[in-house]
Structure formats: C-alpha cells, structure tokens
Design an enzyme around this catalytic site. Structure first.
Site, PDB file in Angstrom:
ATOM      1  N   GLY A  89       0.800  -1.219   0.000  1.00 40.64           N
ATOM      2  CA  GLY A  89       0.000   0.000   0.000  1.00 40.64           C
ATOM      3  C   GLY A  89       0.830   1.264   0.000  1.00 40.64           C
ATOM      4  N   GLY A  93       5.177  -1.849  -4.938  1.00 38.92           N
ATOM      5  CA  GLY A  93       4.865  -2.744  -6.050  1.00 38.92           C
ATOM      6  C   GLY A  93       4.786  -1.990  -7.362  1.00 38.92           C
ATOM      7  CE1 TYR A 127       1.118  -7.903 -10.965  1.00 36.24           C
ATOM      8  CE2 TYR A 127      -0.324  -9.768 -10.605  1.00 36.24           C
ATOM      9  CZ  TYR A 127       0.880  -9.136 -10.402  1.00 36.24           C
ATOM     10  OH  TYR A 127       1.845  -9.727  -9.632  1.00 36.24           O
ATOM     11  CD  GLU A 136     -10.639 -14.739 -16.450  1.00 40.75           C
ATOM     12  OE1 GLU A 136     -10.729 -15.871 -15.935  1.00 40.75           O
ATOM     13  OE2 GLU A 136     -10.254 -13.738 -15.827  1.00 40.75           O
TER      14      GLU A 136
END
Length: 146
Positions: A89, A93, A127, A136
């Site tokens: 947070g 990242g 992402y 998917e």
C-alpha cells in the site's frame, strides 16, 4: 522510509529466497517450493531480479527472465513480484512494476507476461490498474519432477 529499487546482486540471493518463501506461504504453496539458496546460486544465470530496499533491508522484489513466444517474439516473463506485507500500500509494487516495464522496453521486448492466481483479488486489481489484460482462456500446463 526511503525506498531504493536496484538490481539484485549475488549477496541478495538469501533475502530473495526468503521473499520467495513468504510469497509461497501467502499463496498456500510452501510445500511446493523445491528451490533453495544453493540452487539459486548455481542457476543465477537463468534469472534476473530487482529488489526494493528500505534502509538496507530488502522488502520486495521482481524476479524475471527473458523468453521467446512464437506469435510475438522476445518477451519479459515476470515470475514473481512481491512486497512484504508491512510495506504494501506504499506504491513499492508500482515502482517495481514500472522498473519491469522500463526493462522490457529497454530490452526491446514485445510482451511483458506474468501469472496471477484466480483468487488473488488484490494482485488482479493491481495488474489491471497497471494495464495488464487478464486472459481467462489459457490454462497452465506443467510437467513436474523431471
């Protein structure tokens, strides 16, 4: 807190392996980790890594390697992007991901690819916000224990 993103060195391998184990615990897969610090030293020419450091402590990493996909050509495969829980947070990242995008561009890659577990909602959202398309249609196929 002053976060530094830098290329990992051989001296960082034990800390990187510690992060790999923390990630495996988070993903409920510690029993599947067959790698070791010694193996990483022996195979260090097969991967690259950047680390996030706060006052000398390694608190995150992005471990990657280059691959070739017949449909697009050279690509960067981001195997692990991980930040210790206490540091999440804080945009660490995002800094590691930006570094991966910069490396992919500098290396003239045509794709940056990664995998994410279907239950890992925080990572999926991260992402997606980073611009990734979540596919998917494809399944992982692994042949293990060679």
């Amino acid at each position: 807190m002053e976060i530094v993103i830098r290329k990992a060195t051989d001296d960082d391998i034990p800390a990187i392996f510690g992060l790999i184990q923390e990630l495996a615990i988070y993903e409920n897969g510690l029993d599947k980790v067959k790698n070791s610090v010694d193996q990483m030293y022996a195979e260090k020419d097969f991967f690259n890594c950047y680390v996030a450091e706060d006052n000398g402590e390694i608190i995150g990493m992005s471990l990657y390697y280059f691959v070739y996909y017949t449909w697009v050509g050279k690509a960067l495969y981001l195997d692990d992007l991980f930040v210790k829980e206490a540091y999440r947070g804080k945009k660490i990242g995002s800094k590691l991901m930006q570094k991966m995008m910069d490396v992919a561009r500098e290396e003239k890659c045509h794709r940056l690819r990664l995998q994410v577990l279907n239950w890992n909602s925080p990572a999926i959202e991260f992402y997606k916000k980073s611009g990734f398309n979540i596919d998917e249609d494809w399944h992982n196929c692994d042949f293990i224990d060679l």
